[in-house]
Each structure stands twice: as C-alpha cells, then as structure tokens.
Design an enzyme around this catalytic site. Structure first.
Site, PDB file in Angstrom:
ATOM      1  N   SER C 245       0.630  -1.914  -6.892  1.00  0.00           N
ATOM      2  CA  SER C 245       0.617  -0.575  -7.460  1.00  0.00           C
ATOM      3  C   SER C 245      -0.806  -0.059  -7.426  1.00  0.00           C
ATOM      4  O   SER C 245      -1.751  -0.827  -7.293  1.00  0.00           O
ATOM      5  CB  SER C 245       1.053  -0.623  -8.936  1.00  0.00           C
ATOM      6  OG  SER C 245       2.360  -1.095  -9.072  1.00  0.00           O
ATOM      7  N   SER C 283       5.898  -0.385  -5.572  1.00  0.00           N
ATOM      8  CA  SER C 283       4.557   0.025  -5.998  1.00  0.00           C
ATOM      9  C   SER C 283       4.680   1.095  -7.081  1.00  0.00           C
ATOM     10  O   SER C 283       5.549   1.956  -7.033  1.00  0.00           O
ATOM     11  CB  SER C 283       3.811   0.585  -4.775  1.00  0.00           C
ATOM     12  OG  SER C 283       2.423   0.536  -4.951  1.00  0.00           O
ATOM     13  N   ASP C 285       2.739   4.001  -8.142  1.00  0.00           N
ATOM     14  CA  ASP C 285       1.621   4.835  -7.706  1.00  0.00           C
ATOM     15  C   ASP C 285       1.622   6.094  -8.558  1.00  0.00           C
ATOM     16  O   ASP C 285       2.249   7.101  -8.230  1.00  0.00           O
ATOM     17  CB  ASP C 285       1.767   5.163  -6.215  1.00  0.00           C
ATOM     18  CG  ASP C 285       1.757   3.903  -5.340  1.00  0.00           C
ATOM     19  OD1 ASP C 285       1.719   2.788  -5.899  1.00  0.00           O
ATOM     20  OD2 ASP C 285       1.790   4.034  -4.109  1.00  0.00           O
TER      21      ASP C 285
END
Lengths: 372, 372, 372, 372
Positions: C245, C283, C285
């Site tokens: 991430s 991830s 983000d």
C-alpha cells in the site's frame, strides 16, 4: 392555481420568504415556455403536446462569465442532469439551468450552447457545458414527437422573471405526474431565523415522481386516505413501481462553498422522503444546489486572465444545520405546491391525470390536528 | 495511417489482441461518420468543417433491451459524458455510446433517443438515457456551426463494424488535437496471460488533451525532445494550459461487476498519466468501462417483466490486477495510435495541427534502448 | 541515507523547495518514533520489531481548534485512513495525521484522542475524529505482536520538527517494502514557478507498494533491468500480486478550497502511476491533501461559538494545473527518496529486504540520456 | 423494555419478520457487552461508566474468510466507521461489525484485528481491515476514561445470538441520547411481500442523534407536542444543534450486488428523515448494508488461491424498490424501538436522560387516527 399556504397548510415550522419561491433568493429568475396543443389519439410528431421548457437563471449577470459555487446529489439515477461532472470538479455552476422532458434534453442543451456562443467571438476559445435536467412526460405528452424546439428555450428566457413563479402545468412541468396526481413545477422558500443568520433558501421542483399510496402531507398519510390512482401507465406493470422522477434545484444567498452546496443538495432528498418518495428504482432524483453569495468568481473560461486568488466568504459549518432544515421543508412544500397548482389534464389517447383536489386534501388533513 | 507497432514501438509488456483494438472484445463494434469539408476563414455555419460522430456498440444485440455491467470514473470534469448517473446507479450500460464534439452532444443524444424510440411501440412506457461524450475541436473546426446532424449518427451506425478500427482524423476524432499534435481516435487492446485468465481488454480513446512538452512514449520524454507546438489557441493564454480533453471507453470480456468496472475505469487515467497527462483543469477526462461477459441481464425498462433474480458470473477480485495492467497499457498505446494515425490537418482560418512524424518520434526513441 | 538529487537524479522539471520535503510548506512538522528491536525467528509479541509511528502536524497551532481545508482520494481501497468521512463532509482536517502499521491503527487513533482530550475540559462537549493511516509491514515486522503503544505516539510528537525529514526506515516506514526493495518514508516538494503563483507543494509518502518489474524512475523501466525481487511473502502466491500500500499526504500553501484539495489528492495517484503502480488490488492507495493557507477557520467543535461567516481566500481554478504538475512530480520523487533512503533490513525469520542500490540504479539510468 | 408494536404502533404498512429484528435475516447474530458502573461526579478514568460494545456477525461462518457483498452511504460525516474504503473498493464486507463510543474505536478495532489474527498462522501474509462504528456518549459516560477494553469485545462476541436483540441501554447503546430522550440500540425488520420476492430486510441502529422538537412517529410531530428536552449538553450552545450521530446497519437476504447494497444504504437516511433527522452538521450518520445471499465469495486474502470466476445471483434491479420501502420503514421503527426500549438513565455528574414515556407517546398519537 392554488398554493398550500392559501389553503392554510404550512409545511414545518419555518417562515417562507416574501414570494415563497426560489425567486426570493435575490437575482434568481425563472422562465417557462409551455407547450400544450391538440387532443385525442397519439400520433407521434403530431401530438397531443403536453410539455415545455423551464429555465432558471442563477443570478442577474452572465453566469457563463461569472460562475457561482454549486454542488449536487443523486438520490436515484434513472434520469439525466447534464453538466454534473463539471459542477463536481470545479465546484461551480457556469450555466443557466434548463429543464424539459427526457427526450428533449439534447435540443435544450444545444440551444443553451447556441445562446452562450452568441455572446462570444467565435474565433476565441470558448466552450459550453450546459446544465439540463429532465423528467418523463410520456403518459400525457407525445414525448417522442420531439416538440421542443430551440425557440422554446428562447421563449423561456424571454419570460424569465424574479417575481412570483408560475407553478403546476407550466414550462417543463406541463405534462408531469406526481404521486398519481397531476404534477409539474412547484416552488417554496424559507428564511432562516435572524439569530441563525437570516439566510434565504429557495427550492424549485419538477415533480414527476412518487406513488399515490405513499403521499404524505406534513406527515399525514394522505395517499392512503384517498382512492388509488387510475392513471394508466401503458405497458407498465399493475400498479406501477413508482416510476417518474424529480429534479430539485435549491438556491441560497448563504455563502456556501462547493462542498457545502453538495451537502444542501443531499438534504433535498430528505424532503422528498418526508413527502413519501423513496428514490424509487425508476426515478431520476437528481438535486442541484447553488449559492448566490460569492459573486465575482473568476470565469471558468479557458485562457481567461484572472488573478491568482480571490477573496470569498464562507458560512461557518457550525451554522449550516438551519439551512438543512430549510431545504427539507422547502422541498416538501414545493412538491405540495406543484400538486396543488396543477390542474387536471387530459393528454394523449384521452389519458387524464387528475389534480389533487384541495377539498379532498383538506378533508383528510382536518382529521389530524397538527397538520393545519 | 500508421500504428505504433508498425513502427516497432510496443507499449509495455502485454500482448495485444488480434486487431489491437477495442473490437477485439467479442461483440463490440465501432462506426464513424467523418465530416471534413471546406477550407479558409471561419464562417460560422459555413465551415470549415472538421468534426464527426463515432459510435461504439457494446454488444451484438440491442443494448437498450439487454444491458451490460458498467462503471465510470472522472479524472477531471471539464467535459460531458451524458448518462453517467444511470450507470452509477444501476451499474449498467443501457445505451450505445456516442462521441462527438462539445457543442453537438445534444443532437447526438436526441438522435440516439430517436433510434431507441423507433424500436418501441410509442404507446408503451419507454424512455432513453443515452451515453454521449465529447471533446472540443474548435481550433480546427467550425464547432459553433453545429454541422453534426442526426443523419450523421445514422451513418456512424451503418458503418459500425467489429473489424479493424479506423484511427486518427476519423469520426468524432476528425478535428482533435493531442499533446500539441494532431490527435483523434485511437485504439489498442491487451490479452491477459492465459494463467491470469486470458481475458481481453480493449480501449478506444478520443484524444484531444495534453501539453506538448509533457508527452511521453514508453516513459521517454518525447515532448521535451521535440520543438514546442505552434498551434495557436485563439484567445488562449500564452502556451495554453493543457486545455482539451480525453474520453476513454474500455471494454472487457472478463466478467466484471459494476464496481469492478468502475475500478477498471479509474486505471485508464493511469495510462494517461504515463503518457504525460495530469487531468489538467481545462480537460474533460472521463472514462467508461463495461464488461460484455454477463449477457442476458434484465432490461432496464420500466414495467418490463423480469425474474426476481438472475444468475451471473463475477471475476474474483483476486484476479483483477492483470486487468488493471492491461487497461493502463492499452490506454497508453491507444493515445499513441491516435497520434500516429492522425494526418496533418489544416482547419479553419488556416490553422494547422501537425502530425507526430513517425521519423521524428523514432529518432528520439532510438536514444533510449528500452523503448523499442 | 541517500536522496535522489544527491545522486543527480531530478524527477521532472519542477524546482524543489529548500528542504525538498513536506516541511517546506510553512508550519508543517513531521515526527517519527522508530521501533527496531530484536532479530531471528518470529515470536508473536516478542518480535523482531520493525515498525513505528510517524505524525504530521499540519500547522503550528492546534489543529483540533483550528482546522484546515482538506480533501482526499482513493486510488485503491485495500487500506485504512480513518477520519475520511469527516474530511469529505466538512472539507476540513481537524486532526494531526498519524501513520503506522495496519494492525496498530487503533492504538494510534486512541492515543490521538487522548492527546486531544487532554487539552479540553473533560466536562465539556468535545469529541475527536483522528486521521490515522497505515500500511502492512508484516513481512519484516512482528506486526501481530502489536508493539506500537501510546507512548510511541508521544515520542513522535515530541520529535516533530519543521526541518529536514528523516526518510527510509524511520517511523511508520521502518518495516515497509516498495517495488520489491526496502521502502518506507519519503518526501519531496516543488515550488511552482513565480509566474504561476510561486506556491509550495510538499508530499510525504509511506511507500509499501508496487511490483519490482514495474518500477520506473523518470520513465526509465528500472525494474525490468534489475533482477526480480527475492523477498518471500509467506503464504503469498508465486510472484505476489503487488500487495502493499501507499499513503500519500500532500500539503500546500496555495489557498485551495476543499474540492480543490480533493483534486490535488487524486493527482498523487498519477505520480504513483508514473513510478509503476497501478493501484493493485491488494494495495491501499489512499491520499490526503490539505492547504495551510486559510488559517483561522472556525473550530469544528460542537457548540463552539463562531461568527456566521468567515473571509477566506481561494486559488482561482484557472491557476491550479501547475499545482497538479507539482504534486505528480513530488509524489514520484518522494517514492524514489523512500527507496534510496532505506537501508537493507533483515527482519523476522531472517527475511531480508534489500535496498535499491544507488550504483545499480545509476548504471541503469545512465543508459538513458534524459534521466539524469 | 417496550417495543413499538407492543404499544400497538406499527410503522408503515410493511410486515415485520418473526423477531422484528436484524436477526431475522438468517445467519446474522448480534452480541452486546454493556458497561454501566458508578454514579456521581465525573472523574476521568473512574467513571461513571455508561458505555459498551455491540458486535454484528454478518453470517454464521468466518467473514474474514468468506466475505459478503456490501455497500455504504454517508448522510453526514461527523463520525467514524472504519473499513469503508475497502467496502467501497472491493464491494465486500470482510469483517464483523463493531460498534462502540467515539473514543473507543481504536481499542475495538485492534481487538477485532487480534481476533482475526488468532485464526491465522502468524507467519502467513494476512491483514485485517475491521469495520468499527461509533457515536458519542459523553453526556452520560466518562467517555475519556476509555473504559472499553479488548475483553469487552470478547464478551460481545461470546453473547452473540441470532435470537431476539436486546435494545435500548445495551452494548454500545448504553449511554446514547436520541431526539432529547434516552436512546441506544434499536432494531426492526420487514418481509417484502411474497409477490415482490419475499425477501427479508433487517436494520439495527445505534441511535444518538436528533433534536427533540423534530421527532416524528409515523408522521406525527410528537416532538413538538412534548416539552423540550432538559438534558444539558455541557459547553454546548443553548438548545444544541442536533449533535449526536446514528449508525445504521442493514442486512438482507436478497441477492444484492455491491452497488445495490449502497443503494439500500442510502435509503436508511430516508427513514431517519421521516423520523425527524436532517443529517445535522454535528451528526455522524453513516450507513452500511450487506447481503447474506451470495455465500462462497472468494476470500479477500492476499495470496488466497481462488478460481478466476464465481457464479453468483443478483436481484433484478426491477425488483429493488420494495427493498427500499422496507429499509425506510425498518429504520424508522428501529429508531422508535431504541427510544422505547431505553430506560431513563442518570449518568456522570447526575445528568439524567429521560426515556420517551410510552404513555405520553400514546397520548399524543391518539390524537391522530392514522398513527395507531
């Protein structure tokens, strides 16, 4: 044309502005072009015609050159309101607002483009992203006859006024149906208490939504107390599913930032809920809110020279709840005004949408002490 | 018309489909109506004309009757893509996709309505919420002459094919400018590796965005290595601000749910970023993604009888990243294809947008070993 | 600890601020508490420990009493950043920003609550909605040992400074892995050209994302030119899926409104894209942007007395694109700085994450003339 | 503990499920840990304690390993509900739902992490993104004493049952205040008519929101008919501003996709509106909806092996409106149940929140024929 307050029905506890209309917000103007023509069986392209165009001019200047802060909200998306991506991105309204029927959005959009273009040197770099909303009037109107033409947009602009707003079967509301009654255009306003800032909130609805049995007025289940609607929806399932749509435009002179306008817009849906709507699947319940307070914002035009920064004013978030209360109430009352102002209308194929009869409404409401 | 791969330029490491086009996704068809006429000074309504219409048919049936799952994303909102509220709400695409210039969105929308209506009994309850996107071709085209007419939409449909897609100065891309070069329509596709599911992702762009100096090809700063663009933007500030827009339509045969389609749509913006775009303020960077995998979804039509539930298939989220890689690469390559396919064009007032010369591009790329 | 510019690598064409750090934005302070202890096999609760806490103080006052405008964006949501609903709703940041590992978000959140509460009369009506972000350091760290304790948050505050920012294996970045190399905290800044307003944009990243083979530096496919990563992801599929991430915090002294902050936040993702990220499925983000320019906003505290309106300043939208360019570049460079500042680290079970060796990087970059 | 239907009050026209509770949805379990201890003056850390933890287990399996489709909506964001970014991105709920007070979100979150971790090999790659919501009970509770500890989360799990749900002053609702009365946990359910699919919709609310004067029951303005609330809000402005919050969790066995769950979630706000809420500025009105119908979705775990695609079932959009009606009514009734189940409570500093006396309520309602 009757209004709720003329019948003694006051929605909520807030105080309306002088006109009890969106035009109470200084600078806001509304104009209608109403197209009602012909009777009898539907002949596509011939009629009968029960439609029109309504325009809302958000301030007394040229909104293409001088935007206002704005925001929007979708309660349910079975509808169209063009220009929303630009409103979401820029936080500004840069277009007059046009309203019409579902199948005439394009012609109204292009007419707004043409008006904007006419004010610019065609060699310059200019483009227009107009705001045009719709609801579907095909039960009464020859909607596929595409009777709205560019000149009707002009007519609506020519008639635009900051005075009392015609309601009911006018402009884009001409052929609309709401909660199983004849619907259309409605408006209302609220003045926030002086100790809460004294701001104005005005609402205009194009009301074409709702199921008869769910209609509430001031909390009273009016729809349950009246006989079911007999309006046929050709091709629709027994009883319908609450098809239709409602566009709500809210204006305020409180200095709201774009995100605050979006918050105001979401609350319009709470007014619809209190009147009996649930954002039905077949409904396009789209809301736009703008603030007239910060004038002088730089033009959203490519290449326009503008200072790096501009001074503006914002309402402290601490004081925004009274505006929420106001938009909820004004939306409720605007829907009720649309219902009461509309007259019974017979449209294509002899289909009739009956008005909500004031007497019948009052008879129901009188059973409930609080509602008058 | 040149394509990147004909020059030996392979964007990324993924494998294209047989046509390296959105039409690699089974059932997707693309049609263009290209309007190029006249030369010389701008006479509004007379020309010169450098515009058109492109249509994308998402499957081989009637999409009004048989929707597909879809989602969308806004990188920057200075643009229009009608119908997004319905896509967001219902998670489905129920309309062919029309593309055109900014000031002709209305006429194309109403033409799509007319086509849909023609297939229905006008007495039935039916409405259409078409999807129409745009970018602004007013540097070269007499955009305010409103040369797009309903019949051009028909032409685009008549020419729709699932074969190779014409790129560059065709259809709605006829008059577009991209990164300071002649732009327009571009397409590309990727086949995800068999061990990742073997799905197809196809992209079509209408590329009218970007600043010359920021253009990158496969990571190489091509724009910096070439002289600045000399295309005048009348009325625009010195050097421009990266005005223009890009519409991206992505199709896949992977069985994506609506929210997965929206995720795919957001990644199209990452391909734009890698090519040098930043979602400039004056750009309308709007993306639509749809999946052709779940056919037989119930019609989004009012009153249509349909079973309560339908069996569908979804891609496990665990396997979605390869599709993200694919849409990023395909978007990059589609932009490059638009640039390479477009020919130098002289439009209104003698304004010329030069193509990205393959030789000049290759000269720059050869300095960078990785890029070929 | 090496930084990109010390190696002669300049990302993009923009000029960094004096510290090339988020702390170039006046008033912004950063503090770290780094927890590195023990070696050898994983014993949950005993270590080895490779984790920490980083705090960002958005201005030199008390942000609980004096909010700043802020906005956020999600590129991919496999992560946590608490407090976002309040940022979206109010448009303001009312909390210091805490960063830590995925399984210690709660303790850091409650520690921020305790700090805020300590400054208020406990009989008063006050509540805190802290902002705490995370990425997962469980490859190297005994993440389930929950080694972060409230006092570590205090330490991070005590060390907060507006000077140069420690990068790499520090604070919450201690145990992170990025593009298959040792990652962690990175920062960078840009000063917009004087003729574009001269504003500062600073970025801090907690970089724990990306696949080795996709890493790009200044457009050069560095990841493809280096051997594959050998970091085992226990239990993960062969080759991984790009798990990890990245949290990006962007600050600016440009007077951005809330919606403008959100626009800035979205562009952080474009910097990630240019460095090789695609918002992978695994991830998180998440991006937060705030503006320090409008001080004196009314406290977002219940019952706080405040004037109805406050005068503020906004950046004209016309001038926002250079800030987009800046945040894209600063994000790219901050990721690179995180990679270069991090030292090779051996964590639990002897798992080693190697640094991105400057020499190897330079060897690859030297093949590409533009990149130095 | 009284429930609305025991008093003869039926909200709306829909039919409740057997328990009239969220646990009517098969597999859903609810557990409470209630912390009520001490009396007298507030001594931070000593009490009095009026708080707790409530957990909702969305199905009878391990939701970390087997997600459910889910969606969310924010009516107003002055609150926290962790985990929403992952719900929005993945469209799935992968965590049990924890509810508590505002300043104990962290400890509950980390306790959920610890529970999830305990079920996994700590050497494997696993992370948890728990869902924890809150409202503020600081009027009655020593909220800053942080009395919620990890073992209380365990207690709530241990007591989780699919039977009748305790309401009022229980679990996380122990110290809540709603519309100026004692509030807390409430629940209700609806069974959609067989001809509309026969689906169940269950709602659980943590009701801590609303202003006395706006309370409506079945449309009757009960709040106006009762004396104003005398609950002091220390430090709050005269009359308050409608501070507080409401968390709504809705469950259904209808096979909703993620976007359909989000649509259901938005409609919870319409039930709040009908009961008198407006999404006040100081309120955290956050809603989560999930569907138990599609079991067997692949685990949202990094590296989990899973098939490329999974067969699922979706509700046709055509049939979703009855579920909207159901969630609106169930939310209304759940709020009313919270009010009626709660007993008068005296908390810190002798502050008393009175219950909504059934007799007083009935006296008001009897004036309105429709409401009983």
């Amino acid at each position: 044309m009757t209004r709720a307050r003329e019948l003694g029905i006051a929605v909520g506890r807030g105080r309306p502005g002088p006109l009890n209309a969106i035009t109470d917000v200084p600078g806001v103007r509304v104009g209608h072009a109403t197209l009602i023509e012909g009777d009898g069986p539907l002949l596509v392209g011939r009629g009968p015609v029960r439609t029109g165009v309504t325009v809302i001019l958000p301030h007394d200047g040229n909104v293409w050159e001088e935007p206002l802060f704005a925001g929007c909200h979708r309660l349910n998306g079975n509808g169209e309101l063009t220009g929303l991506e630009w409103i979401r991105e820029s936080g500004t309204l840069t277009s007059p607002i046009g309203l019409t029927n579902t199948h005439s959005v394009g012609v109204v959009r292009d007419a707004l483009v043409a008006r904007a273009v006419a004010e610019h040197d065609p060699r310059q770099t200019f483009w227009a992203l107009p705001v045009v909303g719709e609801t579907w009037d095909g039960v009464l109107n020859d909607i596929n006859g595409l009777h709205v033409r560019p000149e009707h947009v002009e007519w609506a602009f020519l008639g635009a006024s900051d005075g009392p707003v015609l309601e009911g079967n006018v402009g884009s509301g001409a052929g609309m149906i709401c909660h199983g009654f004849k619907g259309g255009i409605g408006t209302a306003s609220r003045v926030v208490a002086p100790e809460a800032g004294g701001y104005l909130v005005g609402v205009l609805v194009q009301a074409n939504h709702g199921r008869r049995e769910r209609l509430r007025v001031n909390g009273v289940p009016v729809g349950e107390a009246l006989p079911p609607s007999e309006i046929p929806l050709p091709g629709a399932p027994e009883g319908g599913h609450g098809g239709g749509s409602i566009i709500v435009v809210a204006a305020t002179d409180a200095p709201l930032l774009p995100n605050q306008c979006a918050r105001l817009a979401q609350r319009a849906g709470l007014g619809i809920a209190r009147t009996g709507g649930v954002g039905e699947h077949w409904s396009g319940d789209l809301f736009l809110a703008f603030s007239t307070a910060n004038r002088g914002l730089p033009a959203s035009e490519y290449g326009g020279s503008s200072p790096f920064t501009v001074p503006i004013t914002m309402l402290s978030n601490t004081h925004i709840t009274p505006l929420f209360d106001a938009v909820v109430e004004a939306t409720e009352e605007a829907i009720l005004n649309a219902l009461l102002a509309a007259e019974t209308m017979t449209g294509r194929d002899g289909i009739t949408a009956h008005r909500l009869e004031p007497d019948r409404l009052l008879t129901v409401l009188r059973r409930y002490e609080h509602s008058l």
